[in-house]
Design a protein around this motif. Sequence first.
Motif, PDB file in Angstrom:
ATOM      1  N   ASN A 234      14.395   0.915   0.260  1.00 13.23           N
ATOM      2  CA  ASN A 234      13.459   2.025   0.452  1.00 13.23           C
ATOM      3  C   ASN A 234      12.537   2.245  -0.742  1.00 13.23           C
ATOM      4  OD1 ASN A 234      14.396   2.528   3.037  1.00 13.23           O
ATOM      5  ND2 ASN A 234      15.939   3.982   2.366  1.00 13.23           N
ATOM      6  N   PRO A 235      13.051   2.433  -1.972  1.00 13.94           N
ATOM      7  CA  PRO A 235      12.131   2.606  -3.104  1.00 13.94           C
ATOM      8  C   PRO A 235      11.296   1.366  -3.397  1.00 13.94           C
ATOM      9  CG  PRO A 235      14.418   2.493  -3.867  1.00 13.94           C
ATOM     10  CD  PRO A 235      14.462   2.623  -2.387  1.00 13.94           C
ATOM     11  N   VAL A 236      11.861   0.182  -3.172  1.00 17.05           N
ATOM     12  CA  VAL A 236      11.095  -1.043  -3.389  1.00 17.05           C
ATOM     13  C   VAL A 236       9.883  -1.087  -2.471  1.00 17.05           C
ATOM     14  CG1 VAL A 236      11.133  -3.557  -3.041  1.00 17.05           C
ATOM     15  CG2 VAL A 236      12.962  -2.453  -4.317  1.00 17.05           C
ATOM     16  N   THR A 237      10.059  -0.696  -1.211  1.00 19.47           N
ATOM     17  CA  THR A 237       8.960  -0.681  -0.243  1.00 19.47           C
ATOM     18  C   THR A 237       7.861   0.279  -0.685  1.00 19.47           C
ATOM     19  OG1 THR A 237      10.488  -1.206   1.560  1.00 19.47           O
ATOM     20  CG2 THR A 237       8.352  -0.283   2.168  1.00 19.47           C
ATOM     21  N   VAL A 238       8.253   1.442  -1.196  1.00 19.71           N
ATOM     22  CA  VAL A 238       7.271   2.433  -1.650  1.00 19.71           C
ATOM     23  C   VAL A 238       6.486   1.905  -2.849  1.00 19.71           C
ATOM     24  CG1 VAL A 238       6.983   4.725  -2.661  1.00 19.71           C
ATOM     25  CG2 VAL A 238       8.585   4.398  -0.774  1.00 19.71           C
ATOM     26  N   VAL A 239       7.189   1.356  -3.829  1.00 15.16           N
ATOM     27  CA  VAL A 239       6.523   0.842  -5.033  1.00 15.16           C
ATOM     28  C   VAL A 239       5.576  -0.302  -4.678  1.00 15.16           C
ATOM     29  CG1 VAL A 239       6.897  -0.338  -7.234  1.00 15.16           C
ATOM     30  CG2 VAL A 239       8.392   1.555  -6.571  1.00 15.16           C
ATOM     31  N   ARG A 240       6.014  -1.206  -3.808  1.00 12.39           N
ATOM     32  CA  ARG A 240       5.164  -2.326  -3.417  1.00 12.39           C
ATOM     33  C   ARG A 240       3.914  -1.833  -2.687  1.00 12.39           C
ATOM     34  NH1 ARG A 240       7.892  -6.919   0.007  1.00 12.39           N
ATOM     35  NH2 ARG A 240       8.100  -5.167   1.429  1.00 12.39           N
ATOM     36  N   GLY A 241       4.073  -0.792  -1.868  1.00  8.38           N
ATOM     37  CA  GLY A 241       2.932  -0.227  -1.155  1.00  8.38           C
ATOM     38  C   GLY A 241       1.872   0.316  -2.101  1.00  8.38           C
ATOM     39  N   PHE A 242       2.289   1.023  -3.148  1.00 10.29           N
ATOM     40  CA  PHE A 242       1.346   1.546  -4.132  1.00 10.29           C
ATOM     41  C   PHE A 242       0.669   0.416  -4.905  1.00 10.29           C
ATOM     42  CE2 PHE A 242       3.403   5.736  -3.646  1.00 10.29           C
ATOM     43  CZ  PHE A 242       2.269   6.552  -3.640  1.00 10.29           C
ATOM     44  N   LEU A 243       1.437  -0.608  -5.269  1.00  8.50           N
ATOM     45  CA  LEU A 243       0.854  -1.733  -5.990  1.00  8.50           C
ATOM     46  C   LEU A 243      -0.189  -2.466  -5.139  1.00  8.50           C
ATOM     47  CD1 LEU A 243       4.016  -3.194  -7.773  1.00  8.50           C
ATOM     48  CD2 LEU A 243       2.060  -2.089  -8.871  1.00  8.50           C
ATOM     49  N   GLN A 244       0.084  -2.609  -3.857  1.00 12.64           N
ATOM     50  CA  GLN A 244      -0.891  -3.243  -2.968  1.00 12.64           C
ATOM     51  C   GLN A 244      -2.152  -2.387  -2.846  1.00 12.64           C
ATOM     52  OE1 GLN A 244       1.672  -3.665   0.456  1.00 12.64           O
ATOM     53  NE2 GLN A 244       2.106  -5.816   0.030  1.00 12.64           N
ATOM     54  N   PHE A 245      -1.975  -1.086  -2.844  1.00  8.92           N
ATOM     55  CA  PHE A 245      -3.122  -0.159  -2.803  1.00  8.92           C
ATOM     56  C   PHE A 245      -3.959  -0.308  -4.072  1.00  8.92           C
ATOM     57  CE2 PHE A 245      -4.844   4.024  -4.004  1.00  8.92           C
ATOM     58  CZ  PHE A 245      -5.690   4.243  -2.934  1.00  8.92           C
ATOM     59  N   PHE A 246      -3.295  -0.353  -5.242  1.00  8.55           N
ATOM     60  CA  PHE A 246      -4.009  -0.510  -6.503  1.00  8.55           C
ATOM     61  C   PHE A 246      -4.711  -1.865  -6.582  1.00  8.55           C
ATOM     62  CE2 PHE A 246      -0.640   2.446  -8.506  1.00  8.55           C
ATOM     63  CZ  PHE A 246      -1.380   3.573  -8.142  1.00  8.55           C
ATOM     64  N   ASP A 247      -4.057  -2.892  -6.010  1.00 12.06           N
ATOM     65  CA  ASP A 247      -4.625  -4.237  -6.040  1.00 12.06           C
ATOM     66  C   ASP A 247      -5.959  -4.305  -5.288  1.00 12.06           C
ATOM     67  OD1 ASP A 247      -4.559  -7.057  -6.624  1.00 12.06           O
ATOM     68  OD2 ASP A 247      -3.993  -7.390  -4.544  1.00 12.06           O
ATOM     69  N   GLU A 248      -6.108  -3.457  -4.282  1.00 15.39           N
ATOM     70  CA  GLU A 248      -7.342  -3.434  -3.484  1.00 15.39           C
ATOM     71  C   GLU A 248      -8.369  -2.435  -4.012  1.00 15.39           C
ATOM     72  OE1 GLU A 248      -5.953  -2.613   0.415  1.00 15.39           O
ATOM     73  OE2 GLU A 248      -4.878  -4.518   0.632  1.00 15.39           O
ATOM     74  N   ASP A 249      -8.003  -1.683  -5.040  1.00 16.80           N
ATOM     75  CA  ASP A 249      -8.901  -0.675  -5.607  1.00 16.80           C
ATOM     76  C   ASP A 249      -9.925  -1.347  -6.518  1.00 16.80           C
ATOM     77  OD1 ASP A 249     -10.118   1.418  -6.967  1.00 16.80           O
ATOM     78  OD2 ASP A 249      -8.286   2.618  -7.045  1.00 16.80           O
ATOM     79  N   PRO A 250     -11.230  -1.249  -6.224  1.00 18.24           N
ATOM     80  CA  PRO A 250     -12.259  -1.926  -7.032  1.00 18.24           C
ATOM     81  C   PRO A 250     -12.400  -1.372  -8.445  1.00 18.24           C
ATOM     82  CG  PRO A 250     -13.258  -0.498  -5.381  1.00 18.24           C
ATOM     83  CD  PRO A 250     -11.795  -0.531  -5.085  1.00 18.24           C
TER      84      PRO A 250
END
Length: 235
Positions: A33-49
Amino acid sequence: MKKQQLYYEQLQQSERLKMVGQLTAAVAHEIRNPVTVVRGFLQFFDEDPSFDDPMKRKFKLMIDELNTVEQIISQFLTLSKPNGEQKLEKVDVKDVIESVTGLLHSYAMLSDNQIVTYVEEDCMISINKIEFKQLLINIIKNALEASDVGKSVSIMANRNNNFIEITIIDEGSGMSEAEVKSLGTPFYSLKSNGTGLGLMICFNIVEKYGGEIYYSSSVGKGTTATIRFLAINDQ
């Protein structure tokens, strides 16, 4: 007496698998559960210009590491899956061995090792293909890691009466009788950084599909792993 002792050891192993399966499943769910949340935020940051490329490379690295954690969690959950959850398929052993050795070829080259295969045609078994690949990857990878630099790992598969036998032979330093007997025991590993769960999962997969797995070894003479599954006709 020997049959009774063997039955008792198999019963003990089955109980250990059940106990560790339940424990690891509970822990794995809590970690996922926490791993999924952290990965989701990192993917969001990765797409942030607003983040530059060097920072995005760091995000990708962290995501890759979390994907590794996810794979380990999936291995843990394999221990607790009931038999009915996995789809049975008619699997060509030769095709799967060729696929797995192709994946592990580069890994073998890191230590200048070779993978040699001798596989008969029409070796068909009934099993879940994904779990069968996981089984072979684990055991062949162990054999490569046990082998001395520049040595070969031999993989053979053939029909023996009503069974398909798969044999994996390494040219490593071998094991004592006590070490062989402990293989598949929860958290027992001969690797300095090993958990012992990878091989335990292998034993679990083989047992799940009604197969058998044996290890034979002696110090200084390498190790042989033999896996047997009931053969099916290719019709």
